[in-house]
Design an enzyme around this catalytic site. Sequence first.
Site, PDB file in Angstrom:
ATOM      1  N   GLY A  23       0.807  -1.220   0.000  1.00 31.36           N
ATOM      2  CA  GLY A  23       0.000   0.000   0.000  1.00 31.36           C
ATOM      3  C   GLY A  23       0.836   1.265   0.000  1.00 31.36           C
ATOM      4  N   GLY A  71       8.822  -5.144  -8.954  1.00 37.23           N
ATOM      5  CA  GLY A  71       9.668  -4.035  -9.394  1.00 37.23           C
ATOM      6  C   GLY A  71      11.144  -4.336  -9.158  1.00 37.23           C
ATOM      7  N   ASP A 128      13.400  -3.707  -5.761  1.00 35.39           N
ATOM      8  CA  ASP A 128      13.654  -4.621  -4.636  1.00 35.39           C
ATOM      9  C   ASP A 128      14.326  -5.887  -5.154  1.00 35.39           C
ATOM     10  OD1 ASP A 128      12.051  -3.442  -2.120  1.00 35.39           O
ATOM     11  OD2 ASP A 128      11.021  -2.952  -3.972  1.00 35.39           O
ATOM     12  N   LEU A 140       0.436   3.661  -2.216  1.00 40.44           N
ATOM     13  CA  LEU A 140       0.839   3.444  -3.602  1.00 40.44           C
ATOM     14  C   LEU A 140       1.400   4.704  -4.261  1.00 40.44           C
ATOM     15  CD1 LEU A 140      -2.166   1.236  -4.759  1.00 40.44           C
ATOM     16  CD2 LEU A 140       0.020   0.513  -3.795  1.00 40.44           C
ATOM     17  N   HIS A 141       2.359   4.483  -5.154  1.00 38.69           N
ATOM     18  CA  HIS A 141       3.013   5.581  -5.882  1.00 38.69           C
ATOM     19  C   HIS A 141       3.239   5.137  -7.329  1.00 38.69           C
ATOM     20  CE1 HIS A 141       6.507   3.067  -5.347  1.00 38.69           C
ATOM     21  NE2 HIS A 141       6.398   3.149  -4.032  1.00 38.69           N
ATOM     22  N   HIS A 153       4.430   1.511  -8.073  1.00 43.71           N
ATOM     23  CA  HIS A 153       3.345   0.518  -8.046  1.00 43.71           C
ATOM     24  C   HIS A 153       2.468   0.665  -9.289  1.00 43.71           C
ATOM     25  CE1 HIS A 153       3.955   1.216  -3.555  1.00 43.71           C
ATOM     26  NE2 HIS A 153       4.191  -0.066  -3.672  1.00 43.71           N
ATOM     27  N   SER A 210       7.551   4.154  -0.782  1.00 45.36           N
ATOM     28  CA  SER A 210       6.476   4.571   0.130  1.00 45.36           C
ATOM     29  C   SER A 210       7.003   5.408   1.282  1.00 45.36           C
ATOM     30  CB  SER A 210       5.744   3.339   0.676  1.00 45.36           C
ATOM     31  OG  SER A 210       5.163   2.644  -0.398  1.00 45.36           O
TER      32      SER A 210
HETATM   33  P1  AMP Z   1       5.986  -2.482  -1.636  1.00 49.36           P
HETATM   34  O1  AMP Z   1       4.616  -1.917  -1.555  1.00 49.36           O
HETATM   35  O2  AMP Z   1       7.066  -1.530  -1.251  1.00 49.36           O
HETATM   36  O3  AMP Z   1       6.101  -3.830  -0.941  1.00 49.36           O
HETATM   37  O4  AMP Z   1       6.268  -2.773  -3.182  1.00 49.36           O
HETATM   38  C1  AMP Z   1       5.372  -3.529  -3.963  1.00 49.36           C
HETATM   39  C2  AMP Z   1       5.983  -3.760  -5.316  1.00 49.36           C
HETATM   40  O5  AMP Z   1       6.234  -2.502  -5.941  1.00 49.36           O
HETATM   41  C3  AMP Z   1       7.339  -4.499  -5.255  1.00 49.36           C
HETATM   42  O6  AMP Z   1       7.406  -5.430  -6.317  1.00 49.36           O
HETATM   43  C4  AMP Z   1       8.328  -3.378  -5.445  1.00 49.36           C
HETATM   44  O7  AMP Z   1       9.537  -3.801  -6.027  1.00 49.36           O
HETATM   45  C5  AMP Z   1       7.561  -2.464  -6.406  1.00 49.36           C
HETATM   46  N1  AMP Z   1       8.114  -1.117  -6.360  1.00 49.36           N
HETATM   47  C6  AMP Z   1       8.305  -0.334  -5.267  1.00 49.36           C
HETATM   48  N2  AMP Z   1       8.900   0.840  -5.623  1.00 49.36           N
HETATM   49  C7  AMP Z   1       9.098   0.786  -6.972  1.00 49.36           C
HETATM   50  C8  AMP Z   1       9.678   1.667  -7.926  1.00 49.36           C
HETATM   51  N3  AMP Z   1      10.167   2.844  -7.594  1.00 49.36           N
HETATM   52  N4  AMP Z   1       9.713   1.268  -9.228  1.00 49.36           N
HETATM   53  C9  AMP Z   1       9.224   0.051  -9.581  1.00 49.36           C
HETATM   54  N5  AMP Z   1       8.661  -0.827  -8.726  1.00 49.36           N
HETATM   55  C10 AMP Z   1       8.597  -0.467  -7.436  1.00 49.36           C
END
Ligand code: AMP
Length: 287
Positions: free
Chosen positions: A30, A147, A150, A32-33, A36, A186
């Site tokens: 969550g 993404g 990570d 989200l940006h 995501h 996030s």
């Molecule tokens: P999170 O909500 O941080 O657990 O991330 C969820 C998914 O979004 C994961 O697969 C992350 O690698 C991806 N993600 C987070 N930040 C970015 C970004 N700046 N660019 C691309 N994917 C991202």
Amino acid sequence: MHIISTPDEMTETARGWLTGGTVGFVPTMGYLHDGHRSLIQAAHAECEVSIASLFVNPLQFRSHEEFLQYPRDLEHDLQLLSEEEVDVVFIPKTEDIYPETFSTYVTPRGPLAERLEGAISPEYVCGTATVMTKLFHLIRPDVVYLGQKDAQQIAIIRQLVRDLTVDIHLRILPTVRMPDGLAWGSRNQQLTPEQRQQAPQLYQALLAGKAAIEQGERNIKRLQEIMRAHIAKKPLLRLEYVSICDPDTFVEYDEMAENTLITLAAQLGSVRLIDNILLLKGSQWHI
Ligand code: AMP
């Protein structure tokens, strides 16, 4: 957009998907940006059914306090998901994913689990592997969108999919960056203006490593030194590691290889930032 909040309804819905075509799944915590958003757009464009999960996974935090401090904004998240026309959003409760009797964990081993993020937080490795296993069983996706940002999470999930013969395809999308190079995250909003101004130096350090490699530098120690020196220019950044390693196993290289991940982590005030770039066969850079 259909919102599901219980595992039982998720299982029921997932059973119905068998006849509905390819299911693309974007797991998120969550807040989200645009990072995501790119995953969600790809799932929507490439699959018949797109599903995103919003679940802040308590297992992958070092402390309960850190878990509570993770930013949350459900209203904003639902707005973004509806703009992107996601078909299903899964928002489970913590106690439904981890009931009191919960006692089975997925625990990766080896350098991938023990180095870098794994050395700093074994909880992150085990927590990620455990929650993904649960979500994959509940949602039964065909394609899972992740993404590049990570990198260790990707490698852990790739290994998990291989080791436990999970029948899904992983689709990795590039890191989405802000105009000054900082990867969307996030936690970025928790940076003070002064910290925010120094944060893009992480990306600059990675680019300095890339430039040195392109000029023929092959020595890992010297490359690390170049990147450390870049980070040291910004006094608020406290570097935790800069590693040049195999993107699958996370074993540190002695010398440059065809497939190389350059990854780093730094603390900026109370915010921890990670970033990476990837060099693949044929001198292809993923930045
Ligand atoms: P999170 O909500 O941080 O657990 O991330 C969820 C998914 O979004 C994961 O697969 C992350 O690698 C991806 N993600 C987070 N930040 C970015 C970004 N700046 N660019 C691309 N994917 C991202």
